[in-house]
Design a protein around this motif. Structure first.
Motif, mmCIF file in Angstrom:
data_model
loop_
_atom_site.group_PDB
_atom_site.id
_atom_site.type_symbol
_atom_site.label_atom_id
_atom_site.label_comp_id
_atom_site.label_asym_id
_atom_site.label_seq_id
_atom_site.Cartn_x
_atom_site.Cartn_y
_atom_site.Cartn_z
ATOM 1 N N ALA A 1 0.832 -1.207 0.000
ATOM 2 C CA ALA A 1 0.000 0.000 0.000
ATOM 3 C C ALA A 1 0.866 1.256 0.000
ATOM 4 N N ARG A 2 2.150 1.099 0.251
ATOM 5 C CA ARG A 2 3.065 2.248 0.240
ATOM 6 C C ARG A 2 3.455 2.542 -1.199
ATOM 7 N N VAL A 3 2.664 3.400 -1.816
ATOM 8 C CA VAL A 3 2.858 3.709 -3.229
ATOM 9 C C VAL A 3 3.280 5.160 -3.397
ATOM 10 N N ASP A 4 3.754 5.470 -4.591
ATOM 11 C CA ASP A 4 4.087 6.848 -4.925
ATOM 12 C C ASP A 4 2.813 7.680 -4.897
ATOM 13 N N MET A 5 2.908 8.864 -4.335
ATOM 14 C CA MET A 5 1.771 9.777 -4.316
ATOM 15 C C MET A 5 1.673 10.441 -5.687
ATOM 16 N N VAL A 6 0.460 10.626 -6.147
ATOM 17 C CA VAL A 6 0.230 11.250 -7.436
ATOM 18 C C VAL A 6 -0.037 12.739 -7.203
ATOM 19 N N SER A 7 0.771 13.574 -7.842
ATOM 20 C CA SER A 7 0.591 15.017 -7.732
ATOM 21 C C SER A 7 -0.814 15.393 -8.172
ATOM 22 N N GLN A 8 -1.444 16.305 -7.452
ATOM 23 C CA GLN A 8 -2.802 16.786 -7.718
ATOM 24 C C GLN A 8 -3.868 15.790 -7.275
ATOM 25 N N ALA A 9 -3.491 14.637 -6.725
ATOM 26 C CA ALA A 9 -4.463 13.648 -6.256
ATOM 27 C C ALA A 9 -4.064 13.121 -4.881
ATOM 28 N N THR A 10 -3.473 13.981 -4.077
ATOM 29 C CA THR A 10 -2.930 13.572 -2.782
ATOM 30 C C THR A 10 -3.997 12.999 -1.858
ATOM 31 N N ILE A 11 -5.153 13.621 -1.797
ATOM 32 C CA ILE A 11 -6.209 13.160 -0.896
ATOM 33 C C ILE A 11 -6.742 11.804 -1.338
ATOM 34 N N THR A 12 -6.969 11.636 -2.632
ATOM 35 C CA THR A 12 -7.432 10.356 -3.157
ATOM 36 C C THR A 12 -6.368 9.281 -2.942
ATOM 37 N N ALA A 13 -5.103 9.620 -3.167
ATOM 38 C CA ALA A 13 -4.009 8.665 -2.974
ATOM 39 C C ALA A 13 -3.907 8.235 -1.516
ATOM 40 N N ASP A 14 -4.112 9.163 -0.597
ATOM 41 C CA ASP A 14 -4.071 8.837 0.823
ATOM 42 C C ASP A 14 -5.196 7.862 1.179
ATOM 43 N N GLY A 15 -6.395 8.115 0.679
ATOM 44 C CA GLY A 15 -7.512 7.198 0.904
ATOM 45 C C GLY A 15 -7.252 5.830 0.302
ATOM 46 N N PHE A 16 -6.658 5.807 -0.879
ATOM 47 C CA PHE A 16 -6.279 4.558 -1.547
ATOM 48 C C PHE A 16 -5.314 3.764 -0.669
ATOM 49 N N GLN A 17 -4.296 4.432 -0.153
ATOM 50 C CA GLN A 17 -3.308 3.759 0.689
ATOM 51 C C GLN A 17 -3.953 3.186 1.945
ATOM 52 N N GLN A 18 -4.839 3.960 2.571
ATOM 53 C CA GLN A 18 -5.494 3.493 3.791
ATOM 54 C C GLN A 18 -6.340 2.248 3.527
ATOM 55 N N SER A 19 -7.174 2.289 2.495
ATOM 56 C CA SER A 19 -8.042 1.157 2.200
ATOM 57 C C SER A 19 -7.233 -0.069 1.774
ATOM 58 N N LEU A 20 -6.242 0.139 0.918
ATOM 59 C CA LEU A 20 -5.420 -0.994 0.474
ATOM 60 C C LEU A 20 -4.641 -1.606 1.638
ATOM 61 N N ALA A 21 -4.169 -0.790 2.553
ATOM 62 C CA ALA A 21 -3.431 -1.308 3.711
ATOM 63 C C ALA A 21 -4.326 -2.250 4.543
ATOM 64 N N THR A 22 -5.596 -1.895 4.710
ATOM 65 C CA THR A 22 -6.483 -2.784 5.479
ATOM 66 C C THR A 22 -6.778 -4.068 4.715
ATOM 67 N N ALA A 23 -6.873 -3.989 3.396
ATOM 68 C CA ALA A 23 -7.086 -5.191 2.586
ATOM 69 C C ALA A 23 -5.868 -6.105 2.660
ATOM 70 N N LEU A 24 -4.686 -5.523 2.508
ATOM 71 C CA LEU A 24 -3.462 -6.337 2.521
ATOM 72 C C LEU A 24 -3.157 -6.907 3.896
ATOM 73 N N SER A 25 -3.585 -6.224 4.953
ATOM 74 C CA SER A 25 -3.371 -6.762 6.306
ATOM 75 C C SER A 25 -4.190 -8.056 6.491
ATOM 76 N N GLN A 26 -5.351 -8.140 5.833
ATOM 77 C CA GLN A 26 -6.150 -9.369 5.872
ATOM 78 C C GLN A 26 -5.457 -10.489 5.101
ATOM 79 N N ALA A 27 -4.732 -10.131 4.066
ATOM 80 C CA ALA A 27 -4.085 -11.109 3.184
ATOM 81 C C ALA A 27 -2.709 -11.547 3.691
ATOM 82 N N ALA A 28 -2.161 -10.823 4.634
ATOM 83 C CA ALA A 28 -0.772 -11.068 5.071
ATOM 84 C C ALA A 28 -0.594 -12.471 5.644
ATOM 85 N N ASN A 29 0.568 -13.063 5.320
ATOM 86 C CA ASN A 29 0.944 -14.385 5.873
ATOM 87 C C ASN A 29 1.222 -14.280 7.349
#
Length: 131
Positions: free
Chosen positions: A103-131
């Protein structure tokens, strides 16, 4: 007046698209070893992340222990500007997450808020998938 507004919008769209290619790195490059076997196979829906422009929620798809796809369940699109940003930012965020296997991805200029939300949601999804 309408023509003038359309010309301004067209010029602004060109600037926004140009800005989309500017990425600000916040995480280091991923190595192949980091993604190999890191997650349990399946589809994992992340928690919705509330942003100023609307909720962002993703589903992480894991195959052979690696993140292979990120699908957008919710994203900002209600306002014209939000839809424009989502149209070019979401594919960039998706490909960056798959490349980084994180979920630690490059931030997209002009889309910082959307990118932050993306990182938060993906982090919770990947935490469920983690070994």
């Amino acid at each position: 007046a309408t023509l003038h507004t359309e010309e301004r919008m067209s010029a602004m769209r060109g600037r926004w698209l140009g800005a989309a290619v500017i990425l600000l790195t916040i995480g280091g490059p991923a190595t192949a070893a980091q993604g190999k076997g890191r997650y349990n196979d399946g589809e994992y829906v992340g928690k919705p992340a509330d942003t100023n422009w609307g909720a962002v929620q993703v589903k992480a798809v894991v195959r052979d222990g690696s993140l292979t796809d990120v699908q957008f369940m919710q994203y900002p699109y209600h306002r014209r500007r939000s839809a424009e940003i989502s149209n070019w930012a979401l594919p960039v965020l998706r490909s960056e997450a798959i490349r980084a296997q994180s979920a630690r991805v490059d931030m997209v200029s002009q889309a910082t808020i959307t990118a932050d939300g993306f990182q938060q949601s993906l982090a919770t999804a990947l935490s469920q998938a983690a070994n």
